[in-house]
Design an enzyme around this catalytic site. Structure first.
Site, PDB file in Angstrom:
ATOM      1  N   ASP A   1       9.290 -12.747  -4.106  1.00  0.00           N
ATOM      2  CA  ASP A   1       8.194 -13.604  -3.904  1.00  0.00           C
ATOM      3  C   ASP A   1       7.491 -13.015  -2.353  1.00  0.00           C
ATOM      4  O   ASP A   1       8.369 -12.766  -1.466  1.00  0.00           O
ATOM      5  CB  ASP A   1       8.571 -15.075  -3.335  1.00  0.00           C
ATOM      6  CG  ASP A   1       7.690 -15.808  -2.676  1.00  0.00           C
ATOM      7  OD1 ASP A   1       6.561 -15.529  -2.568  1.00  0.00           O
ATOM      8  OD2 ASP A   1       8.045 -16.972  -2.239  1.00  0.00           O
TER       9      ASP A   1
ATOM     10  N   HIS B   1       0.127 -19.152  -7.034  1.00  0.00           N
ATOM     11  CA  HIS B   1       0.667 -18.294  -6.194  1.00  0.00           C
ATOM     12  C   HIS B   1       1.497 -17.144  -7.181  1.00  0.00           C
ATOM     13  O   HIS B   1       2.053 -17.850  -8.077  1.00  0.00           O
ATOM     14  CB  HIS B   1       1.686 -18.664  -5.253  1.00  0.00           C
ATOM     15  CG  HIS B   1       2.471 -17.619  -4.564  1.00  0.00           C
ATOM     16  ND1 HIS B   1       2.027 -16.866  -3.635  1.00  0.00           N
ATOM     17  CD2 HIS B   1       3.905 -17.598  -4.229  1.00  0.00           C
ATOM     18  CE1 HIS B   1       2.937 -15.998  -3.271  1.00  0.00           C
ATOM     19  NE2 HIS B   1       4.038 -16.613  -3.224  1.00  0.00           N
TER      20      HIS B   1
ATOM     21  N   CYS C   1      -1.069 -11.818  -2.876  1.00  0.00           N
ATOM     22  CA  CYS C   1       0.310 -12.201  -3.434  1.00  0.00           C
ATOM     23  C   CYS C   1       0.269 -11.259  -4.875  1.00  0.00           C
ATOM     24  O   CYS C   1       1.407 -10.584  -5.190  1.00  0.00           O
ATOM     25  CB  CYS C   1       0.570 -13.542  -3.781  1.00  0.00           C
ATOM     26  SG  CYS C   1      -0.726 -14.529  -4.692  1.00  0.00           S
TER      27      CYS C   1
END
EC number: 3.4.22.39
Length: 209
Positions: free
Chosen positions: A77, A60, A127
């Site tokens: 994030d 991620h 992401c």
């Protein structure tokens, strides 16, 4: 590295897009979980960091920014996970890089500002692209990169506790569509490879295993 099982964005793609977005002079690069932190405390800087070790292929992507004016480290994030959840899901902790960054400053004291809302869908593999979008906001508006700037106003954050809720999926899907339009406007690399990038980072990509 990518964001798990070969999905998402590669380091090469992220570097090319970040350059297109005007982040080049401040961008330290892409790193695995061993990112050392910001060692030049007087310089505006940013990086994209994976929660896993390079040897795993990646899990991620997160974005970090350093604003020397306020000795502030920004952590973005796209899922807005808490520290506990980052550790639980990805075994990722960032205290070490903050500590090393603080030691490089004169007063050995820094402020952390962290995103707490989700802008990415739970099965999305975008992401890394969301991190690029955040870094565009960071280098252009380093005093207010999380919100209150034209770039991040384009997406709508939802409470991380609602991430899996069917109620917010249309909002998160719209965010990804907005993200693609933003990158199509600002990145020639994205335009040249749009079909492949969108396929690899699709909103439901993690269901295509």
């Amino acid at each position: 590295m990518t964001c798990g099982s070969g999905n998402g964005s590669s380091e090469q793609e992220l570097k090319a897009i970040v350059r297109d977005l005007g982040c080049g002079p401040y961008f330290l690069g892409t790193f695995d979980k061993r990112f050392p932190g910001f060692m030049a405390p007087d310089k505006l800087a940013c990086a994209i960091v994976n929660t896993a070790g390079r040897e795993t292929g990646g899990e991620h992507w997160l974005a970090f920014g350093w604003n020397p004016r306020y000795n502030t480290c920004y952590l973005f994030d796209p899922f807005g996970f808490s520290d506990e959840r980052l550790k639980q899901i990805y075994q990722f902790e960032y205290e070490g890089l903050l500590r090393r960054s603080a030691l490089a400053t004169k007063d050995r004291c820094i402020t952390l500002e962290k995103s707490t809302q989700s802008v990415q869908g739970p099965r999305s593999a975008a992401c890394g692209l969301f991190c690029c979008m955040f870094l565009h906001a960071f280098v252009h508006w380093p005093d207010r990169p999380m919100d209150g700037n034209p770039t991040m106003k384009l997406v709508t954050g939802v409470s991380n506790s609602m991430l899996q809720s069917p109620q917010v999926q249309p909002t998160l899907r719209r965010n990804q569509e907005v993200l693609y339009r933003f990158l199509n406007t600002h990145s020639s690399y994205f335009r040249s490879h749009r079909a492949r990038i969108e396929r690899a980072t699709a909103f439901d990509r993690m269901d295509m295993q």
